[in-house]
Design a protein around this motif. Sequence first.
Motif, mmCIF file in Angstrom:
data_model
loop_
_atom_site.group_PDB
_atom_site.id
_atom_site.type_symbol
_atom_site.label_atom_id
_atom_site.label_comp_id
_atom_site.label_asym_id
_atom_site.label_seq_id
_atom_site.Cartn_x
_atom_site.Cartn_y
_atom_site.Cartn_z
ATOM 1 N N PRO A 84 0.071 5.382 1.766
ATOM 2 C CA PRO A 84 1.052 4.836 2.036
ATOM 3 C C PRO A 84 1.572 4.525 3.513
ATOM 4 C CG PRO A 84 1.637 6.693 0.555
ATOM 5 C CD PRO A 84 0.034 6.620 0.965
ATOM 6 N N ASN A 86 2.928 0.998 6.424
ATOM 7 C CA ASN A 86 3.061 -0.241 6.754
ATOM 8 C C ASN A 86 1.707 -0.930 7.345
ATOM 9 O OD1 ASN A 86 5.738 -0.215 5.873
ATOM 10 N ND2 ASN A 86 6.433 0.247 7.985
ATOM 11 N N THR A 114 1.055 -0.390 -7.648
ATOM 12 C CA THR A 114 1.944 0.659 -8.107
ATOM 13 C C THR A 114 3.505 0.306 -7.677
ATOM 14 O OG1 THR A 114 0.190 2.273 -7.603
ATOM 15 C CG2 THR A 114 2.565 3.059 -7.922
ATOM 16 N N ASN A 115 3.702 -0.315 -6.694
ATOM 17 C CA ASN A 115 5.017 -0.665 -6.196
ATOM 18 C C ASN A 115 5.379 -2.135 -6.536
ATOM 19 O OD1 ASN A 115 4.102 -2.166 -4.203
ATOM 20 N ND2 ASN A 115 5.103 -0.884 -2.571
ATOM 21 N N ALA A 117 4.918 -4.986 -4.807
ATOM 22 C CA ALA A 117 5.289 -5.732 -3.837
ATOM 23 C C ALA A 117 4.003 -6.945 -3.740
ATOM 24 C CB ALA A 117 5.089 -4.700 -2.424
ATOM 25 N N ILE A 144 3.581 -3.617 2.629
ATOM 26 C CA ILE A 144 4.331 -2.117 2.540
ATOM 27 C C ILE A 144 3.451 -1.511 1.499
ATOM 28 C CG2 ILE A 144 6.428 -0.684 2.195
ATOM 29 C CD1 ILE A 144 7.755 -3.368 3.557
ATOM 30 N N VAL A 145 2.785 -0.398 1.578
ATOM 31 C CA VAL A 145 2.521 0.439 0.532
ATOM 32 C C VAL A 145 3.237 1.780 0.268
ATOM 33 C CG1 VAL A 145 0.470 1.732 -0.394
ATOM 34 C CG2 VAL A 145 -0.018 -0.419 1.008
ATOM 35 N N ALA A 146 3.987 1.938 -0.754
ATOM 36 C CA ALA A 146 4.859 2.887 -1.072
ATOM 37 C C ALA A 146 4.153 4.268 -1.594
ATOM 38 C CB ALA A 146 5.973 2.577 -2.188
ATOM 39 N N PRO A 147 4.852 5.124 -1.161
ATOM 40 C CA PRO A 147 4.047 6.477 -1.791
ATOM 41 C C PRO A 147 3.835 6.534 -3.443
ATOM 42 C CG PRO A 147 5.862 6.970 -0.478
ATOM 43 C CD PRO A 147 5.906 5.759 -0.620
ATOM 44 N N SER A 149 1.142 4.645 -4.288
ATOM 45 C CA SER A 149 0.140 3.624 -4.423
ATOM 46 C C SER A 149 -0.937 3.890 -3.593
ATOM 47 C CB SER A 149 0.836 2.228 -3.703
ATOM 48 O OG SER A 149 1.955 1.808 -4.337
ATOM 49 N N LEU A 176 4.838 6.103 6.583
ATOM 50 C CA LEU A 176 6.173 5.928 6.029
ATOM 51 C C LEU A 176 6.742 7.435 5.961
ATOM 52 C CD1 LEU A 176 5.792 3.459 2.984
ATOM 53 C CD2 LEU A 176 6.850 2.780 5.323
ATOM 54 N N TYR A 177 7.994 7.788 6.722
ATOM 55 C CA TYR A 177 8.554 8.888 6.640
ATOM 56 C C TYR A 177 9.573 9.122 5.680
ATOM 57 C CZ TYR A 177 5.395 9.675 10.687
ATOM 58 O OH TYR A 177 4.299 9.710 11.379
#
Length: 177
Positions: A84, A86, A114-115, A117, A144-147, A149, A176-177
């Motif tokens: 995950p 940017n 997965t997300n 985008a 943007i790769v989300a948790p 993914s 990403l936090y």
Amino acid sequence: MKLLIGLFLVVTLSGATLVRIQCGGPGGTDSQGNVWTADTGFTGGTRWNSTNQATLAMLTVPYRTLRYSNPAGSPFSYSIPVTPGNYTVTLKFQEPNKTAVGQRVFNVAISVPTNGATVNQQALDLFAVAPGVLQPCDLSFPVIVAPGSTAIQISLTSVTGNAVISGIQSDAPDMLY
């Protein structure tokens, strides 16, 4: 003191390059000393290099090779494993042999399965964008790769002629936090 050191490390790491793939090629070092790995992570397509077209040998890595849709009209793709964050994904192209606008047109989609985008570049015509034959053309996209993914998917689909790509570069993520 520890806080300043931690901030320095995050800033330093966020500008690094995570992966460089020479599409259709064996990998190598470019004119700036960057190392490119051999063609990997692809599904479909065919390699094209200086054995197919001698003039490619005069270009630098990664532009001296490419992967193209074969047969024309068939899509091909790359899957880049990631965590995950940017990313900036830079796709590297050159028009190998078309001599006018409209002879090679294709679509590019960069997605995170997965997300969901997706970033799209519709109707890309390298002769028009570069412009001309054997002229490098780089296009960069934020992704943007989300948790949850684990991959960035890059799909190329021809509209006219064959879709082509010479290189893929992905910069390391801002976390990403």
